[in-house]
Design a protein around this motif. Structure first.
Motif, PDB file in Angstrom:
ATOM      1  N   PRO A   7      -7.598  18.026   4.570  1.00  0.00           N
ATOM      2  CA  PRO A   7      -6.722  16.895   4.834  1.00  0.00           C
ATOM      3  C   PRO A   7      -7.516  15.629   5.088  1.00  0.00           C
ATOM      4  N   SER A   8      -6.915  14.538   4.748  1.00  0.00           N
ATOM      5  CA  SER A   8      -7.533  13.232   4.985  1.00  0.00           C
ATOM      6  C   SER A   8      -7.608  12.983   6.476  1.00  0.00           C
ATOM      7  N   ALA A   9      -8.478  12.065   6.869  1.00  0.00           N
ATOM      8  CA  ALA A   9      -8.566  11.684   8.279  1.00  0.00           C
ATOM      9  C   ALA A   9      -7.287  10.996   8.733  1.00  0.00           C
ATOM     10  N   SER A  10      -6.516  10.462   7.799  1.00  0.00           N
ATOM     11  CA  SER A  10      -5.251   9.831   8.135  1.00  0.00           C
ATOM     12  C   SER A  10      -4.165  10.885   8.242  1.00  0.00           C
ATOM     13  N   ALA A  11      -3.186  10.590   9.052  1.00  0.00           N
ATOM     14  CA  ALA A  11      -2.076  11.519   9.246  1.00  0.00           C
ATOM     15  C   ALA A  11      -1.122  11.440   8.064  1.00  0.00           C
ATOM     16  N   ALA A  12      -0.257  12.434   7.948  1.00  0.00           N
ATOM     17  CA  ALA A  12       0.794  12.408   6.939  1.00  0.00           C
ATOM     18  C   ALA A  12       1.786  11.319   7.314  1.00  0.00           C
ATOM     19  N   ALA A  13       2.576  10.861   6.359  1.00  0.00           N
ATOM     20  CA  ALA A  13       3.441   9.712   6.570  1.00  0.00           C
ATOM     21  C   ALA A  13       4.408   9.884   7.729  1.00  0.00           C
ATOM     22  N   GLY A  14       4.869  11.075   8.030  1.00  0.00           N
ATOM     23  CA  GLY A  14       5.833  11.263   9.093  1.00  0.00           C
ATOM     24  C   GLY A  14       5.210  11.421  10.461  1.00  0.00           C
ATOM     25  N   ASP A  15       3.932  11.611  10.596  1.00  0.00           N
ATOM     26  CA  ASP A  15       3.304  11.881  11.879  1.00  0.00           C
ATOM     27  C   ASP A  15       3.107  10.609  12.684  1.00  0.00           C
ATOM     28  N   GLY A  16       3.639  10.586  13.907  1.00  0.00           N
ATOM     29  CA  GLY A  16       3.430   9.463  14.797  1.00  0.00           C
ATOM     30  C   GLY A  16       4.240   8.224  14.468  1.00  0.00           C
ATOM     31  N   THR A  17       5.110   8.296  13.485  1.00  0.00           N
ATOM     32  CA  THR A  17       5.917   7.135  13.128  1.00  0.00           C
ATOM     33  C   THR A  17       7.329   7.334  13.650  1.00  0.00           C
ATOM     34  N   SER A  18       8.038   6.248  13.826  1.00  0.00           N
ATOM     35  CA  SER A  18       9.427   6.328  14.264  1.00  0.00           C
ATOM     36  C   SER A  18      10.314   5.527  13.315  1.00  0.00           C
ATOM     37  N   GLY A  19      10.049   5.624  12.032  1.00  0.00           N
ATOM     38  CA  GLY A  19      10.830   4.918  11.028  1.00  0.00           C
ATOM     39  C   GLY A  19      10.118   3.675  10.547  1.00  0.00           C
ATOM     40  N   PRO A  20      10.783   2.909   9.692  1.00  0.00           N
ATOM     41  CA  PRO A  20      10.153   1.706   9.158  1.00  0.00           C
ATOM     42  C   PRO A  20       9.957   0.648  10.244  1.00  0.00           C
ATOM     43  N   ALA A  21       8.989  -0.208  10.039  1.00  0.00           N
ATOM     44  CA  ALA A  21       8.760  -1.334  10.948  1.00  0.00           C
ATOM     45  C   ALA A  21       9.964  -2.268  10.879  1.00  0.00           C
ATOM     46  N   PRO A  22      10.215  -3.017  11.944  1.00  0.00           N
ATOM     47  CA  PRO A  22      11.334  -3.975  11.915  1.00  0.00           C
ATOM     48  C   PRO A  22      11.166  -4.986  10.780  1.00  0.00           C
ATOM     49  N   ALA A  23      12.284  -5.488  10.298  1.00  0.00           N
ATOM     50  CA  ALA A  23      12.272  -6.450   9.193  1.00  0.00           C
ATOM     51  C   ALA A  23      11.551  -7.746   9.559  1.00  0.00           C
ATOM     52  N   CYS A  24      11.398  -8.033  10.848  1.00  0.00           N
ATOM     53  CA  CYS A  24      10.720  -9.269  11.261  1.00  0.00           C
ATOM     54  C   CYS A  24       9.200  -9.139  11.240  1.00  0.00           C
ATOM     55  N   VAL A  25       8.679  -7.983  10.818  1.00  0.00           N
ATOM     56  CA  VAL A  25       7.231  -7.798  10.652  1.00  0.00           C
ATOM     57  C   VAL A  25       6.919  -7.890   9.159  1.00  0.00           C
ATOM     58  N   ALA A  26       6.033  -8.817   8.792  1.00  0.00           N
ATOM     59  CA  ALA A  26       5.679  -9.037   7.384  1.00  0.00           C
ATOM     60  C   ALA A  26       4.352  -8.358   7.061  1.00  0.00           C
ATOM     61  N   MET A  27       4.241  -7.838   5.830  1.00  0.00           N
ATOM     62  CA  MET A  27       3.010  -7.207   5.351  1.00  0.00           C
ATOM     63  C   MET A  27       2.454  -8.042   4.210  1.00  0.00           C
ATOM     64  N   TYR A  28       1.127  -8.275   4.233  1.00  0.00           N
ATOM     65  CA  TYR A  28       0.433  -9.012   3.191  1.00  0.00           C
ATOM     66  C   TYR A  28      -0.708  -8.149   2.673  1.00  0.00           C
ATOM     67  N   GLU A  29      -0.762  -7.959   1.378  1.00  0.00           N
ATOM     68  CA  GLU A  29      -1.771  -7.093   0.760  1.00  0.00           C
ATOM     69  C   GLU A  29      -2.741  -7.911  -0.076  1.00  0.00           C
ATOM     70  N   SER A  30      -4.027  -7.595   0.056  1.00  0.00           N
ATOM     71  CA  SER A  30      -5.043  -8.182  -0.825  1.00  0.00           C
ATOM     72  C   SER A  30      -5.868  -7.036  -1.389  1.00  0.00           C
ATOM     73  N   TRP A  31      -6.856  -7.355  -2.190  1.00  0.00           N
ATOM     74  CA  TRP A  31      -7.689  -6.296  -2.768  1.00  0.00           C
ATOM     75  C   TRP A  31      -8.487  -5.570  -1.696  1.00  0.00           C
ATOM     76  N   ARG A  32      -8.749  -6.244  -0.583  1.00  0.00           N
ATOM     77  CA  ARG A  32      -9.619  -5.656   0.431  1.00  0.00           C
ATOM     78  C   ARG A  32      -8.890  -5.207   1.705  1.00  0.00           C
ATOM     79  N   TYR A  33      -7.851  -5.940   2.123  1.00  0.00           N
ATOM     80  CA  TYR A  33      -7.194  -5.656   3.394  1.00  0.00           C
ATOM     81  C   TYR A  33      -5.682  -5.683   3.267  1.00  0.00           C
ATOM     82  N   THR A  34      -5.031  -5.016   4.217  1.00  0.00           N
ATOM     83  CA  THR A  34      -3.604  -5.154   4.424  1.00  0.00           C
ATOM     84  C   THR A  34      -3.429  -5.784   5.802  1.00  0.00           C
TER      85      THR A  34
END
Length: 89
Positions: A7-34
């Motif tokens: 397994p990857s060092a990262s958890a599976a998508a359902g582990d430790g999450t409580s659903g999607p982030a609120p709509a007032c949180v924005a995500m920005y993706e670049s080639w190097r960072y999120t």
């Protein structure tokens, strides 16, 4: 030397999450960072969920904060899919 696949060092998508982030949180993706920006009135915990199902670490964002929360699309998990709400440890 051949290392076993595991397994990857990262958890599976359902582990430790409580659903999607609120709509007032924005995500920005670049080639190097999120990056994430908290435009909410309250502090939130968010983690990146990548297209391969892996998740990043939980990051705490106070109101108005913006910071790097994960790898960009050239990272080992590819493009981020979305941000999930999480409880920081």
């Amino acid at each position: 030397m051949i290392l076993p696949l595991g397994p990857s060092a990262s958890a599976a998508a359902g582990d430790g999450t409580s659903g999607p982030a609120p709509a007032c949180v924005a995500m920005y993706e670049s080639w190097r960072y999120t990056d994430a920006a908290n435009n909410c009135a309250d502090t939130v915990g968010v983690m990146v969920v990548y297209q391969d199902g892996a998740t990043g670490l939980c990051s705490t964002l106070p109101p108005g904060a913006s910071r790097t929360v994960g790898e960009g699309y050239l990272g080992r998990h590819g493009h981020p899919d979305h941000l999930a709400a999480c409880e920081p440890s």
